[in-house]
Design an enzyme around this catalytic site. Sequence first.
Site, PDB file in Angstrom:
ATOM      1  N   ARG A   1      -0.499   9.445   1.493  1.00 62.22           N
ATOM      2  CA  ARG A   1      -1.893   9.748   1.254  1.00 62.22           C
ATOM      3  C   ARG A   1      -2.081  11.225   1.354  1.00 62.22           C
ATOM      4  NH1 ARG A   1      -5.286   5.747   5.202  1.00 62.22           N
ATOM      5  NH2 ARG A   1      -4.963   3.839   3.832  1.00 62.22           N
TER       6      ARG A   1
ATOM      7  N   HIS B   1     -11.372  10.300   6.598  1.00 62.26           N
ATOM      8  CA  HIS B   1     -11.103   8.606   6.754  1.00 62.26           C
ATOM      9  C   HIS B   1     -10.591   8.468   8.111  1.00 62.26           C
ATOM     10  CE1 HIS B   1     -10.323   4.743   5.729  1.00 62.26           C
ATOM     11  NE2 HIS B   1      -8.871   4.865   5.712  1.00 62.26           N
TER      12      HIS B   1
ATOM     13  N   ARG C   1      -1.013   9.066   8.855  1.00 64.53           N
ATOM     14  CA  ARG C   1      -1.022   7.724   9.094  1.00 64.53           C
ATOM     15  C   ARG C   1      -0.419   6.834   8.163  1.00 64.53           C
ATOM     16  NH1 ARG C   1      -4.590   3.450   9.023  1.00 64.53           N
ATOM     17  NH2 ARG C   1      -6.189   4.756   8.019  1.00 64.53           N
TER      18      ARG C   1
ATOM     19  N   GLU D   1       0.797  -1.227   0.269  1.00 65.78           N
ATOM     20  CA  GLU D   1       0.074  -0.009  -0.034  1.00 65.78           C
ATOM     21  C   GLU D   1       0.800   1.254   0.090  1.00 65.78           C
ATOM     22  OE1 GLU D   1      -2.970  -0.190   3.077  1.00 65.78           O
ATOM     23  OE2 GLU D   1      -4.233  -1.712   2.075  1.00 65.78           O
TER      24      GLU D   1
ATOM     25  N   HIS E   1      -8.845   9.926   2.775  1.00 60.80           N
ATOM     26  CA  HIS E   1      -8.541   8.708   2.095  1.00 60.80           C
ATOM     27  C   HIS E   1      -8.784   9.311   0.717  1.00 60.80           C
ATOM     28  CE1 HIS E   1      -8.188   4.886   0.064  1.00 60.80           C
ATOM     29  NE2 HIS E   1      -7.891   4.513   1.343  1.00 60.80           N
TER      30      HIS E   1
HETATM   31  P1  FAD Z   1     -14.200   1.405  15.740  1.00 61.76           P
HETATM   32  O1  FAD Z   1     -14.203   0.113  15.036  1.00 61.76           O
HETATM   33  O2  FAD Z   1     -14.743   2.585  14.964  1.00 61.76           O
HETATM   34  O3  FAD Z   1     -15.307   1.198  16.764  1.00 61.76           O
HETATM   35  C1  FAD Z   1     -15.963   2.191  17.633  1.00 61.76           C
HETATM   36  C2  FAD Z   1     -16.794   1.666  18.734  1.00 61.76           C
HETATM   37  O4  FAD Z   1     -17.238   2.785  19.481  1.00 61.76           O
HETATM   38  C3  FAD Z   1     -18.175   1.119  18.064  1.00 61.76           C
HETATM   39  O5  FAD Z   1     -18.616   0.012  18.830  1.00 61.76           O
HETATM   40  C4  FAD Z   1     -19.148   2.231  18.303  1.00 61.76           C
HETATM   41  O6  FAD Z   1     -20.423   2.035  18.673  1.00 61.76           O
HETATM   42  C5  FAD Z   1     -18.503   2.673  19.775  1.00 61.76           C
HETATM   43  N1  FAD Z   1     -19.153   4.152  20.231  1.00 61.76           N
HETATM   44  C6  FAD Z   1     -18.820   5.358  19.707  1.00 61.76           C
HETATM   45  N2  FAD Z   1     -19.251   6.315  20.587  1.00 61.76           N
HETATM   46  C7  FAD Z   1     -19.926   5.619  21.480  1.00 61.76           C
HETATM   47  C8  FAD Z   1     -20.563   6.095  22.875  1.00 61.76           C
HETATM   48  N3  FAD Z   1     -20.958   7.390  22.721  1.00 61.76           N
HETATM   49  N4  FAD Z   1     -21.273   5.115  23.292  1.00 61.76           N
HETATM   50  C9  FAD Z   1     -21.179   3.712  23.262  1.00 61.76           C
HETATM   51  N5  FAD Z   1     -20.336   3.318  22.367  1.00 61.76           N
HETATM   52  C10 FAD Z   1     -19.664   4.229  21.554  1.00 61.76           C
HETATM   53  N6  FAD Z   1      -7.228   0.632   9.085  1.00 61.76           N
HETATM   54  C11 FAD Z   1      -6.224  -0.287   8.802  1.00 61.76           C
HETATM   55  O7  FAD Z   1      -5.260  -0.305   9.113  1.00 61.76           O
HETATM   56  N7  FAD Z   1      -6.456  -1.006   7.439  1.00 61.76           N
HETATM   57  C12 FAD Z   1      -7.390  -0.899   6.775  1.00 61.76           C
HETATM   58  O8  FAD Z   1      -7.413  -1.753   5.714  1.00 61.76           O
HETATM   59  C13 FAD Z   1      -8.625  -0.043   6.857  1.00 61.76           C
HETATM   60  N8  FAD Z   1      -9.693   0.126   6.246  1.00 61.76           N
HETATM   61  C14 FAD Z   1     -10.342   0.809   6.452  1.00 61.76           C
HETATM   62  C15 FAD Z   1     -11.604   0.955   5.596  1.00 61.76           C
HETATM   63  C16 FAD Z   1     -12.884   1.905   6.172  1.00 61.76           C
HETATM   64  C17 FAD Z   1     -14.075   2.068   5.469  1.00 61.76           C
HETATM   65  C18 FAD Z   1     -12.775   2.580   7.209  1.00 61.76           C
HETATM   66  C19 FAD Z   1     -13.968   3.392   7.705  1.00 61.76           C
HETATM   67  C20 FAD Z   1     -11.593   2.535   8.066  1.00 61.76           C
HETATM   68  C21 FAD Z   1     -10.540   1.758   7.599  1.00 61.76           C
HETATM   69  N9  FAD Z   1      -9.361   1.858   8.457  1.00 61.76           N
HETATM   70  C22 FAD Z   1      -8.444   0.750   8.153  1.00 61.76           C
HETATM   71  C23 FAD Z   1      -9.147   2.496   9.656  1.00 61.76           C
HETATM   72  C24 FAD Z   1      -9.617   1.398  10.910  1.00 61.76           C
HETATM   73  O9  FAD Z   1     -10.537   0.350  10.522  1.00 61.76           O
HETATM   74  C25 FAD Z   1     -10.061   2.078  12.137  1.00 61.76           C
HETATM   75  O10 FAD Z   1      -9.263   3.082  12.584  1.00 61.76           O
HETATM   76  C26 FAD Z   1     -10.086   0.964  13.209  1.00 61.76           C
HETATM   77  O11 FAD Z   1     -11.122  -0.165  12.950  1.00 61.76           O
HETATM   78  C27 FAD Z   1     -10.911   1.862  14.609  1.00 61.76           C
HETATM   79  O12 FAD Z   1     -11.071   0.762  15.353  1.00 61.76           O
HETATM   80  P2  FAD Z   1     -11.451   1.230  16.912  1.00 61.76           P
HETATM   81  O13 FAD Z   1     -11.559  -0.100  17.579  1.00 61.76           O
HETATM   82  O14 FAD Z   1     -10.898   2.088  17.336  1.00 61.76           O
HETATM   83  O15 FAD Z   1     -12.757   1.869  16.650  1.00 61.76           O
HETATM   84  C1  SIN Z   2      -7.506   0.972   2.461  1.00 62.93           C
HETATM   85  O1  SIN Z   2      -7.796  -0.061   2.363  1.00 62.93           O
HETATM   86  O2  SIN Z   2      -7.011   1.608   1.732  1.00 62.93           O
HETATM   87  C2  SIN Z   2      -7.669   1.412   3.798  1.00 62.93           C
HETATM   88  C3  SIN Z   2      -6.617   1.172   4.677  1.00 62.93           C
HETATM   89  C4  SIN Z   2      -6.148   2.091   5.856  1.00 62.93           C
HETATM   90  O3  SIN Z   2      -7.129   2.973   5.827  1.00 62.93           O
HETATM   91  O4  SIN Z   2      -5.229   2.047   6.540  1.00 62.93           O
END
Ligand code: FAD
Ligand code: SIN
Length: 556
Positions: A281, A342, A377, A118, A235
């Site tokens: 990015r 993103h 990032r 990537e 993104h």
């Molecule tokens: P999240 O998975 O966002 O979970 C947040 C949680 O908090 C949820 O359960 C939500 O309900 C809860 N929450 C929020 N507010 C409250 C509240 N007030 N009360 C109770 N619960 C609450 N990163 C990579 O490294 N590789 C990838 O391939 C990649 N692809 C991506 C593709 C997309 C479409 C997106 C959007 C992001 C991507 N990212 C990727 C980034 C990565 O997925 C996220 O940064 C990561 O998953 C965040 O995980 P998290 O556990 O911090 O939060």
């Molecule tokens: C992607 O698959 O391009 C998202 C990866 C990331 O946000 O790290």
Amino acid sequence: MQFEVKAKYDVIIVGSGISGLICAIELSKAGKAVCLLSKEAITEGSSIYAQGGIAIPLDSSDSVEKHLEDTLKAGAGLSNIEVAKEIISSSNSSYEKLISYGVKFDTSTGSKPHLTKEAAHSYARVCHAGGDATGRFVIKTLIDRVCRDPNISIAQGTMVISILKDNAGAACGVLVEDITKDKFAMFADDVIVASGGAGQLFELTTNPKVSTGDGIVMAHRIGACLQDVEMIQFHPTVLIEENKDPLLITEAIRGEGARLRNTKGDYFAHNYHKDGELAPRDILARAILNEIKKTDSKFVYLDVSNFTEDYFKSRFPTIYEACLERKIDLFNLGIPVAPAAHYFIGGIQCEVTGKTNVSNLWAVGECASSGFHGANRLASNSLLECIVVPHILAREIVKRNERAVEAGFKPAGTKPAPNQESKLENCISLNIDDSSFDENEIKCQVKELQKRNLISLGLLRNEKTIINHLKYLETLSEKYKVEKLSSNSQAQEFKNMIYLSVLISKAAWLRKESLGVHYREDFPGIAMDKKHSIFALDDSLTYKSESTENPLVKAS
Ligand code: FAD
Ligand code: SIN
């Protein structure tokens, strides 16, 4: 208003994304009674939508040092080197842990993981599952596990409105509204914020509806410092269509040879950076925006004609199916793409352990800011952070409790078990705004805020626009009494969005330089001194320099 205290746990985790789920599993293993809260269904958050994968130096010719070098380069000199070193060094063991939980990564030959490239990675080191469905595969395995764990209570559809603190200023629980609109408090020895990012602050975003920055705001309200909130990653390649949710088009497609073409038919990426489609990015996103403006269009095309249809279908099944459903002319025109908000690089300031400046309050995942990502990032480093840090955090909580026991304090875990909730008799009293809100009015105001945030706090920023935006935000803050908590969860979410928009605007205005994802049209020069911006509770903004002694730290 009075709220009943309904339960007491060892640890409350706000958020059920990958970081929250792994925290729950690891703390349960250590014998902790855990409550895992999610605003909507347990599955909903950014994690489930993750496509590209997880960056880990798994190949024998790759190394922690090379991965570290790429991370620091992409981070434009603002990364915390020690944090980055620790996370990347632990990546292999966290990967093995995921496999032991049952996650099946895609393989190439034999049982070797298929690794893809990537942007800004000097090496193919991104492992993935289900082709482009990494998040879904990982989340499913983790949820299967927490659902069968008797130490973990799960409350879905339960929005945390506020984090509670005791008289000594330590975090001690949460105030929530459950799916029936019942509001009550829960106590815990430790509160972990794992609430994800804040992409919903912007009109165009890859993030799901729950990503409104609640946890970041709640932590700040009880005194946690926030770091680098102006650093918002866009993104470069997102499929945006009217009346449809934006769809991320994974960088892995570019990593495997797809090219960007403007609507006039010119391939342009190499005009902006020597790495072309695989430039960092921030640089590529601004390049695409420039091409969009130049060609008076709304998008550029991602040309995927280097792939055969069969290969594309099996390697990127989610995107293939979605494009088919949306009638995208995949192999002729390509996929129309544009940048969208993103990833929230800044967040709750913490150590690599997740420890914040508020006692018993921890931050992990996208809402946390340990300095790992610097000012930009590196792709697929977010999931890496989400799978590594929960292990460090859980160990730290256990170690702290052991130290407390050694020092003669009563061991943690002596509280009533969750099924003895009724024996808790306490009530707490909180000063809450209970005025009624018109739901439709809030929906319209949210839309307006998202639109204005995109214009003023997007890829290109300047003083005039930000100052005007701050004036609008000031009026909004007064009208909706942002300083007060609301008894209405929808209103509270909106207040959180306004609150965080104000902080981002102030930090973006006061950082009169360009660095990584923060680009000031009126100060295009790259900052010489790499400084973190830090908001204390009183909203004073200070700056802390990041050590750049390591020779690897050179802005790209
Ligand atoms: P999240 O998975 O966002 O979970 C947040 C949680 O908090 C949820 O359960 C939500 O309900 C809860 N929450 C929020 N507010 C409250 C509240 N007030 N009360 C109770 N619960 C609450 N990163 C990579 O490294 N590789 C990838 O391939 C990649 N692809 C991506 C593709 C997309 C479409 C997106 C959007 C992001 C991507 N990212 C990727 C980034 C990565 O997925 C996220 O940064 C990561 O998953 C965040 O995980 P998290 O556990 O911090 O939060
Ligand atoms: C992607 O698959 O391009 C998202 C990866 C990331 O946000 O790290």
